[in-house]
Design a protein around this motif. Sequence first.
Motif, PDB file in Angstrom:
ATOM      1  N   GLN A  40       4.517  50.636  27.083  1.00  0.00           N
ATOM      2  CA  GLN A  40       4.924  49.599  27.685  1.00  0.00           C
ATOM      3  C   GLN A  40       6.479  49.308  27.245  1.00  0.00           C
ATOM      4  O   GLN A  40       6.868  49.527  25.891  1.00  0.00           O
ATOM      5  CB  GLN A  40       4.154  48.059  27.249  1.00  0.00           C
ATOM      6  N   ILE A  41       7.420  49.204  28.096  1.00  0.00           N
ATOM      7  CA  ILE A  41       8.656  49.255  27.840  1.00  0.00           C
ATOM      8  C   ILE A  41       9.310  47.913  28.486  1.00  0.00           C
ATOM      9  O   ILE A  41       8.927  47.334  29.399  1.00  0.00           O
ATOM     10  CB  ILE A  41       9.587  50.289  28.532  1.00  0.00           C
ATOM     11  N   GLY A  42       9.901  47.069  27.399  1.00  0.00           N
ATOM     12  CA  GLY A  42      10.593  45.557  27.699  1.00  0.00           C
ATOM     13  C   GLY A  42      11.876  45.974  28.610  1.00  0.00           C
ATOM     14  O   GLY A  42      12.623  46.749  28.135  1.00  0.00           O
ATOM     15  N   VAL A  43      11.914  45.334  29.720  1.00  0.00           N
ATOM     16  CA  VAL A  43      13.223  45.302  30.484  1.00  0.00           C
ATOM     17  C   VAL A  43      13.688  43.686  30.606  1.00  0.00           C
ATOM     18  O   VAL A  43      12.880  42.961  30.881  1.00  0.00           O
ATOM     19  CB  VAL A  43      12.822  46.068  31.852  1.00  0.00           C
ATOM     20  N   CYS A  44      14.777  43.711  30.957  1.00  0.00           N
ATOM     21  CA  CYS A  44      15.336  42.491  31.387  1.00  0.00           C
ATOM     22  C   CYS A  44      16.118  42.180  32.909  1.00  0.00           C
ATOM     23  O   CYS A  44      16.838  43.251  33.191  1.00  0.00           O
ATOM     24  CB  CYS A  44      16.733  42.041  30.456  1.00  0.00           C
ATOM     25  N   LEU A  45      15.528  41.411  33.700  1.00  0.00           N
ATOM     26  CA  LEU A  45      15.937  41.349  35.211  1.00  0.00           C
ATOM     27  C   LEU A  45      16.487  40.195  35.506  1.00  0.00           C
ATOM     28  O   LEU A  45      16.135  38.860  34.772  1.00  0.00           O
ATOM     29  CB  LEU A  45      14.574  41.676  35.884  1.00  0.00           C
ATOM     30  N   SER A  46      17.223  39.919  36.699  1.00  0.00           N
ATOM     31  CA  SER A  46      17.751  38.722  37.147  1.00  0.00           C
ATOM     32  C   SER A  46      16.585  37.856  38.103  1.00  0.00           C
ATOM     33  O   SER A  46      16.574  36.806  37.880  1.00  0.00           O
ATOM     34  CB  SER A  46      19.014  38.888  38.040  1.00  0.00           C
ATOM     35  N   SER A  47      15.547  38.613  38.451  1.00  0.00           N
ATOM     36  CA  SER A  47      14.460  37.924  39.157  1.00  0.00           C
ATOM     37  C   SER A  47      13.116  38.828  38.744  1.00  0.00           C
ATOM     38  O   SER A  47      13.353  39.977  38.588  1.00  0.00           O
ATOM     39  CB  SER A  47      14.803  37.529  40.389  1.00  0.00           C
ATOM     40  N   CYS A  48      12.021  38.199  38.787  1.00  0.00           N
ATOM     41  CA  CYS A  48      10.816  38.989  38.550  1.00  0.00           C
ATOM     42  C   CYS A  48      10.519  39.745  39.763  1.00  0.00           C
ATOM     43  O   CYS A  48      10.596  39.351  40.974  1.00  0.00           O
ATOM     44  CB  CYS A  48       9.601  37.820  38.152  1.00  0.00           C
ATOM     45  N   PRO A  49       9.789  40.798  39.466  1.00  0.00           N
ATOM     46  CA  PRO A  49       9.578  41.707  40.504  1.00  0.00           C
ATOM     47  C   PRO A  49       8.232  41.323  41.393  1.00  0.00           C
ATOM     48  O   PRO A  49       7.546  40.165  40.932  1.00  0.00           O
ATOM     49  CB  PRO A  49       9.022  43.017  39.714  1.00  0.00           C
ATOM     50  N   SER A  50       7.989  41.857  42.433  1.00  0.00           N
ATOM     51  CA  SER A  50       6.577  41.681  43.260  1.00  0.00           C
ATOM     52  C   SER A  50       5.409  41.689  42.243  1.00  0.00           C
ATOM     53  O   SER A  50       5.143  42.574  41.381  1.00  0.00           O
ATOM     54  CB  SER A  50       6.436  42.330  44.195  1.00  0.00           C
ATOM     55  N   GLY A  51       4.475  40.619  42.459  1.00  0.00           N
ATOM     56  CA  GLY A  51       3.320  40.635  41.605  1.00  0.00           C
ATOM     57  C   GLY A  51       3.502  39.715  40.425  1.00  0.00           C
ATOM     58  O   GLY A  51       2.462  39.684  39.508  1.00  0.00           O
ATOM     59  N   TYR A  52       4.657  39.262  40.258  1.00  0.00           N
ATOM     60  CA  TYR A  52       4.914  38.570  38.680  1.00  0.00           C
ATOM     61  C   TYR A  52       5.607  37.001  39.169  1.00  0.00           C
ATOM     62  O   TYR A  52       6.278  36.975  40.365  1.00  0.00           O
ATOM     63  CB  TYR A  52       5.797  39.334  37.896  1.00  0.00           C
ATOM     64  N   TYR A  53       5.561  36.052  38.344  1.00  0.00           N
ATOM     65  CA  TYR A  53       6.304  34.827  38.644  1.00  0.00           C
ATOM     66  C   TYR A  53       7.069  34.652  37.311  1.00  0.00           C
ATOM     67  O   TYR A  53       6.619  34.921  36.236  1.00  0.00           O
ATOM     68  CB  TYR A  53       5.369  33.735  38.997  1.00  0.00           C
ATOM     69  N   GLY A  54       8.104  33.814  37.632  1.00  0.00           N
ATOM     70  CA  GLY A  54       8.898  33.739  36.161  1.00  0.00           C
ATOM     71  C   GLY A  54       8.673  32.145  35.632  1.00  0.00           C
ATOM     72  O   GLY A  54       8.326  31.188  36.503  1.00  0.00           O
TER      73      GLY A  54
END
Length: 243
Positions: A40-54
């Motif tokens: 598992q690799i941690g990443v930082c995104l401006s919005s959550c990808p499909s299948g996730y909620y923030g």
Amino acid sequence: VHPNVSQGCQGGCATCSDYNGCLSCKPRLFFVLERIGMKQIGVCLSSCPSGYYGTRYPDINKCAKCKADCDTCFTRNFCTKCKSGFYLYSGKCLEKCPDGLEANNHTMECASIVHCETSEWSPWSPCMKKGKTCGFKRGNEVRVREIVQHPSARGNPCPATSESRKCIVQRKRCQKEGKGKKNREEKRKKSNKDESKETRQESKGRAARRQNREQRENNNKTQPKKRKAPNKEQDLAPIDTAH
């Protein structure tokens, strides 16, 4: 600082590790774990990808995974789009829609059943038979209505949009359309013929007058001019009677 923690991170990471990727994110970015094989690799995104909620917390913003049957969600308990084979209803993904609702395979949602709706009947048409309104005693008259709302898959189907019934009229003879048309055609031809005849007569008259005028002019040119007869009374000298 832990030896595995690097300070010169890229891609929005506040802190990172060579092995685990991002450990924390810069402000307003969401932290999410992406699986690559067994790692598992941690990443930082401006919005959550499909299948996730923030979800936002004072110390960190995280992306959490939706339920297994949910493709996208607002929270874990409120889905906005279901995976294939499920129908969305009130934020939940269902295999079968509740009673009173029907499945819309286009939007993959449970929707209300829509029944057919029609307009009011039009007035009855004139009594007719074979397209005519004369020359008969018994005929038919019809009325129609329009469909204003088509039904859904499980809605009540639309009723008939036209009705017919027998009718009786005062019998009257039909005016012979062919004869009347023939008479009108004959009158038109006669009128055109009379006009053509008058035109021809006028043309002949003008031609005759022009020919007579030209003939007179030619005669005047060819005939010699008549000399004026002398006046005998003036030519005779007076007789002297004195002798």
